[in-house]
Design a protein around this motif. Structure first.
Motif, mmCIF file in Angstrom:
data_model
loop_
_atom_site.group_PDB
_atom_site.id
_atom_site.type_symbol
_atom_site.label_atom_id
_atom_site.label_comp_id
_atom_site.label_asym_id
_atom_site.label_seq_id
_atom_site.Cartn_x
_atom_site.Cartn_y
_atom_site.Cartn_z
ATOM 1 N N MET A 12 -53.185 61.953 106.036
ATOM 2 C CA MET A 12 -54.320 62.633 106.660
ATOM 3 C C MET A 12 -54.258 64.107 106.314
ATOM 4 O O MET A 12 -53.237 64.601 105.855
ATOM 5 N N THR A 13 -55.338 64.776 106.590
ATOM 6 C CA THR A 13 -55.330 66.221 106.421
ATOM 7 C C THR A 13 -54.834 66.881 107.706
ATOM 8 O O THR A 13 -54.912 66.292 108.790
ATOM 9 N N THR A 14 -54.369 68.096 107.565
ATOM 10 C CA THR A 14 -53.963 68.840 108.759
ATOM 11 C C THR A 14 -55.179 69.123 109.640
ATOM 12 O O THR A 14 -55.062 69.153 110.863
ATOM 13 N N LYS A 15 -56.322 69.279 109.019
ATOM 14 C CA LYS A 15 -57.560 69.501 109.774
ATOM 15 C C LYS A 15 -57.854 68.307 110.676
ATOM 16 O O LYS A 15 -58.239 68.465 111.838
ATOM 17 N N TYR A 20 -57.881 65.699 116.093
ATOM 18 C CA TYR A 20 -57.419 64.702 117.053
ATOM 19 C C TYR A 20 -56.718 65.348 118.246
ATOM 20 O O TYR A 20 -56.851 64.903 119.375
ATOM 21 N N GLU A 21 -55.984 66.409 117.977
ATOM 22 C CA GLU A 21 -55.330 67.132 119.069
ATOM 23 C C GLU A 21 -56.377 67.782 119.966
ATOM 24 O O GLU A 21 -56.295 67.692 121.199
ATOM 25 N N ASP A 22 -57.378 68.409 119.368
ATOM 26 C CA ASP A 22 -58.449 69.051 120.144
ATOM 27 C C ASP A 22 -59.221 68.033 120.989
ATOM 28 O O ASP A 22 -59.665 68.346 122.091
ATOM 29 N N ARG A 23 -59.389 66.815 120.467
ATOM 30 C CA ARG A 23 -60.125 65.769 121.177
ATOM 31 C C ARG A 23 -59.269 65.037 122.209
ATOM 32 O O ARG A 23 -59.745 64.163 122.916
ATOM 33 N N GLY A 24 -57.983 65.357 122.277
ATOM 34 C CA GLY A 24 -57.107 64.739 123.257
ATOM 35 C C GLY A 24 -56.484 63.429 122.816
ATOM 36 O O GLY A 24 -55.881 62.733 123.632
ATOM 37 N N GLU A 38 -45.370 72.021 116.329
ATOM 38 C CA GLU A 38 -44.217 71.136 116.188
ATOM 39 C C GLU A 38 -44.526 69.859 116.956
ATOM 40 O O GLU A 38 -44.674 69.880 118.172
ATOM 41 N N TYR A 39 -44.663 68.750 116.227
ATOM 42 C CA TYR A 39 -45.036 67.481 116.838
ATOM 43 C C TYR A 39 -43.819 66.628 117.136
ATOM 44 O O TYR A 39 -42.818 66.680 116.438
ATOM 45 N N ALA A 40 -43.960 65.805 118.158
ATOM 46 C CA ALA A 40 -42.895 64.892 118.560
ATOM 47 C C ALA A 40 -42.725 63.806 117.494
ATOM 48 O O ALA A 40 -43.615 63.573 116.670
ATOM 49 N N ASP A 41 -41.604 63.114 117.554
ATOM 50 C CA ASP A 41 -41.293 62.087 116.562
ATOM 51 C C ASP A 41 -42.289 60.925 116.577
ATOM 52 O O ASP A 41 -42.519 60.289 115.556
ATOM 53 N N ASP A 42 -42.900 60.636 117.739
ATOM 54 C CA ASP A 42 -43.823 59.503 117.820
ATOM 55 C C ASP A 42 -45.231 59.833 117.325
ATOM 56 O O ASP A 42 -46.118 58.983 117.345
ATOM 57 N N VAL A 44 -46.344 60.300 114.267
ATOM 58 C CA VAL A 44 -46.725 59.505 113.096
ATOM 59 C C VAL A 44 -47.218 58.128 113.540
ATOM 60 O O VAL A 44 -48.260 57.655 113.079
ATOM 61 N N SER A 45 -46.501 57.502 114.451
ATOM 62 C CA SER A 45 -46.912 56.193 114.956
ATOM 63 C C SER A 45 -48.277 56.270 115.622
ATOM 64 O O SER A 45 -49.134 55.408 115.434
ATOM 65 N N ARG A 46 -48.507 57.318 116.387
ATOM 66 C CA ARG A 46 -49.787 57.501 117.083
ATOM 67 C C ARG A 46 -50.911 57.724 116.074
ATOM 68 O O ARG A 46 -52.003 57.174 116.221
ATOM 69 N N LEU A 47 -50.666 58.537 115.059
ATOM 70 C CA LEU A 47 -51.679 58.782 114.032
ATOM 71 C C LEU A 47 -51.987 57.505 113.247
ATOM 72 O O LEU A 47 -53.150 57.251 112.910
ATOM 73 N N GLU A 48 -50.975 56.711 112.965
ATOM 74 C CA GLU A 48 -51.208 55.435 112.276
ATOM 75 C C GLU A 48 -52.050 54.506 113.141
ATOM 76 O O GLU A 48 -52.930 53.801 112.644
ATOM 77 N N PHE A 49 -51.805 54.519 114.452
ATOM 78 C CA PHE A 49 -52.618 53.713 115.370
ATOM 79 C C PHE A 49 -54.072 54.190 115.351
ATOM 80 O O PHE A 49 -54.994 53.366 115.305
ATOM 81 N N ILE A 50 -54.272 55.483 115.375
ATOM 82 C CA ILE A 50 -55.631 56.036 115.332
ATOM 83 C C ILE A 50 -56.329 55.586 114.059
ATOM 84 O O ILE A 50 -57.485 55.138 114.087
#
Length: 129
Positions: A12-15, A20-24, A38-42, A44-50
């Motif tokens: 994904m892009t950083t944008k 996704y962070e802004d949208r909650g 600085e993002y938590a280790d989980d 990547v899993s959350r982004l893959e789910f999205i």
């Protein structure tokens, strides 16, 4: 993990991640002393789910609802099953509508292909439609 690392890990892009962070959809990232996210280790899993949810045609609101259930400590499986069942019904309805539309357009096209343009009714915009 920094935003660039998370983005590279899921393609994904950083944008997109900031969106996704802004949208909650992602919890707010911690900030390092220099202001980097600085993002938590989980993450990547959350982004893959999205991403998988979007591929299935789910809206961001639906995805957010699923994530809220998960974040509350409950498993969202029953809810996801219901959402996917509604998604299938919607897809079946859309396919039926598109099939009917195709038949209508094919009929108009066939009538137009068989018609003689010289014989068009001058009182109509186009006799094909």
């Amino acid at each position: 993990m920094r935003i660039g690392e998370a983005a590279a890990a899921v393609g994904m892009t950083t944008k997109a991640i900031r969106f996704y962070e802004d949208r909650g959809l992602l919890p707010p990232a911690e900030r390092s002393a220099n202001g980097y996210r600085e993002y938590a280790d989980d993450t990547v899993s959350r982004l893959e789910f999205i991403r998988r949810s979007q591929v299935a045609g789910l809206s961001l609101a639906q995805i957010q609802g699923i994530l809220r259930i998960r974040d509350s400590g409950a498993t969202p499986c029953a809810h996801v099953s219901d959402v996917l069942a509604r998604q299938l019904m919607d897809l079946d309805r859309q396919i039926a509508e598109i099939t009917a539309l195709r038949e209508t357009v094919a009929g108009y096209h066939a009538a137009g292909a068989a018609a003689d343009p010289a014989g068009c009714d001058p009182d109509r915009i186009c006799s094909y439609l």
